[in-house]
Enzyme design. Structure first.
Site, PDB file in Angstrom:
ATOM      1  N   ASP A   9       0.861  -1.181   0.000  1.00  0.00           N
ATOM      2  CA  ASP A   9       0.000   0.000   0.000  1.00  0.00           C
ATOM      3  C   ASP A   9       0.897   1.231   0.000  1.00  0.00           C
ATOM      4  OD1 ASP A   9      -2.374   1.614   0.316  1.00  0.00           O
ATOM      5  OD2 ASP A   9      -1.840   1.876   2.414  1.00  0.00           O
ATOM      6  N   SER A  10       0.303   2.365  -0.289  1.00  0.00           N
ATOM      7  CA  SER A  10       1.071   3.616  -0.259  1.00  0.00           C
ATOM      8  C   SER A  10       1.507   3.964   1.166  1.00  0.00           C
ATOM      9  CB  SER A  10       0.204   4.743  -0.810  1.00  0.00           C
ATOM     10  OG  SER A  10      -0.995   4.831  -0.063  1.00  0.00           O
ATOM     11  N   CYS A  72      -3.679  -0.875  -2.150  1.00  0.00           N
ATOM     12  CA  CYS A  72      -3.900   0.556  -2.389  1.00  0.00           C
ATOM     13  C   CYS A  72      -4.783   0.730  -3.634  1.00  0.00           C
ATOM     14  CB  CYS A  72      -2.543   1.212  -2.608  1.00  0.00           C
ATOM     15  SG  CYS A  72      -2.635   2.940  -3.059  1.00  0.00           S
ATOM     16  N   GLU A 151      -6.192   9.750   9.171  1.00  0.00           N
ATOM     17  CA  GLU A 151      -4.844   9.705   9.744  1.00  0.00           C
ATOM     18  C   GLU A 151      -4.741  10.583  10.993  1.00  0.00           C
ATOM     19  OE1 GLU A 151      -1.770   9.789   6.780  1.00  0.00           O
ATOM     20  OE2 GLU A 151      -2.498   7.851   6.078  1.00  0.00           O
ATOM     21  N   CYS A 183     -11.074   3.252  -1.195  1.00  0.00           N
ATOM     22  CA  CYS A 183      -9.813   3.744  -0.617  1.00  0.00           C
ATOM     23  C   CYS A 183      -9.570   2.990   0.691  1.00  0.00           C
ATOM     24  CB  CYS A 183      -9.931   5.245  -0.344  1.00  0.00           C
ATOM     25  SG  CYS A 183      -8.487   5.926   0.503  1.00  0.00           S
ATOM     26  N   HIS A 185      -8.510   3.849   3.461  1.00  0.00           N
ATOM     27  CA  HIS A 185      -8.816   4.527   4.716  1.00  0.00           C
ATOM     28  C   HIS A 185     -10.310   4.569   5.045  1.00  0.00           C
ATOM     29  CE1 HIS A 185      -4.721   5.726   4.121  1.00  0.00           C
ATOM     30  NE2 HIS A 185      -4.707   6.579   5.122  1.00  0.00           N
TER      31      HIS A 185
END
Ligand code: DGL
Length: 267
Positions: A9-10, A72, A151, A183, A185
């Site tokens: 993932d990024s 990702c 985040e 996504c 997140h």
């Protein structure tokens, strides 16, 4: 020898995918790479995302991964076909299983997608959905602020709820009946997203879908691991700060022992 799953993932958002993989495949060896030094990918050009994804893949394969999971969405929507041309190992990505699930769930054939700008502008979801069910309407919305909100840990903050509401309004106006979280997140904001889009809209969480797809593949190859081998799972990141640990605590509710690595050095 069991097949090792390589996940990249990024950043650390892909741990939502790891959490689901470990739920279904607790004994399958796993290596994770989070490109925390170069995150986010979702704001970068196609060319850059492809190059990063290529390097991430090489890193995992060199460390023994036998199958690859692109956790990702920005990388999956932009780089999957290039990676499949360049590498012979099986490559799974978060998009296909969530599309299958969205098509199975939608009744009115009106599907919404939320993701980073890279994912939304790639048009990959629309293309794949129309190839399977041409009369389905797909409405997409880039929600770039949501990655930062997660985040920061602002999962239930009033400000986050307002931003989610604003992003979702156009999709609500289109009367979508199914919403894909495009996504890594967004599963952490699922409750707020459900509240703002309305309880009748079905939400597709890709982390759960990809885990089922990987499980079925390993089962079909007779490669499901029943007992732990070797030194266990390894979690690599390209940068490690105290914030990384805080964010991970938020994602998983637990600490992870990270190993910092540079993609260029072979450690
Ligand atoms: N992991 C990315 C994704 O799923 C989100 C963060 C980023 O933009 O890199 O698209």
């Amino acid at each position: 020898m069991s097949i090792t799953i390589g996940v990249f993932d990024s950043g650390v958002g892909g741990l939502t995918v790891v959490r689901e993989l470990k739920r279904l495949l607790p004994a399958q060896p796993l290596i994770y790479f989070g490109d925390t030094a170069r995150t986010p990918y979702g704001t970068k050009s196609q060319e850059t995302i492809i190059q990063y994804a290529r390097e991430d893949t090489r890193f995992l394969l060199e460390r023994g991964a036998g199958i690859l999971v692109i956790a990702c969405h920005s990388a999956a929507s932009t780089a999957t076909s290039t990676l499949r041309q360049e590498f012979s190992e099986p490559i799974f990505e978060v998009i296909t299983p969530s599309i299958e699930q969205a098509l199975a769930l939608t009744k009115r054939k009106i599907i919404g997608l939320i993701g980073t700008r890279a994912t939304v502008t790639s048009g990959v979801y629309e293309k794949a959905i129309h190839a399977r069910m041409p009369d389905t309407k797909v409405y997409s919305q880039a929600c770039p602020l949501l990655v930062s909100l997660v985040e920061e840990g602002w999962l239930k903050a009033r400000e986050s709820r307002m931003i989610v509401k604003k992003y979702l309004r156009p999709l609500k106006n289109r009367q979508i009946d199914t919403l894909v979280l495009g996504c890594t997140h967004y599963p952490l904001l699922k409750q707020t997203i459900q509240e703002k889009i309305g309880k009748n809209v079905k939400i597709v969480d890709p982390s759960a879908e990809i885990a089922r797809a990987v499980y079925s593949y390993l089962e079909s190859k007779n490669q499901l691991s029943e007992k732990l081998h070797g030194r266990g799972d390894r979690f690599f990141v390209s940068d490690l700060t105290p914030t990384t640990q805080e964010v991970v605590q938020r994602f998983l509710g637990t600490r992870v022992q990270f190993e910092k690595t540079s993609l260029s050095c072979r450690d």
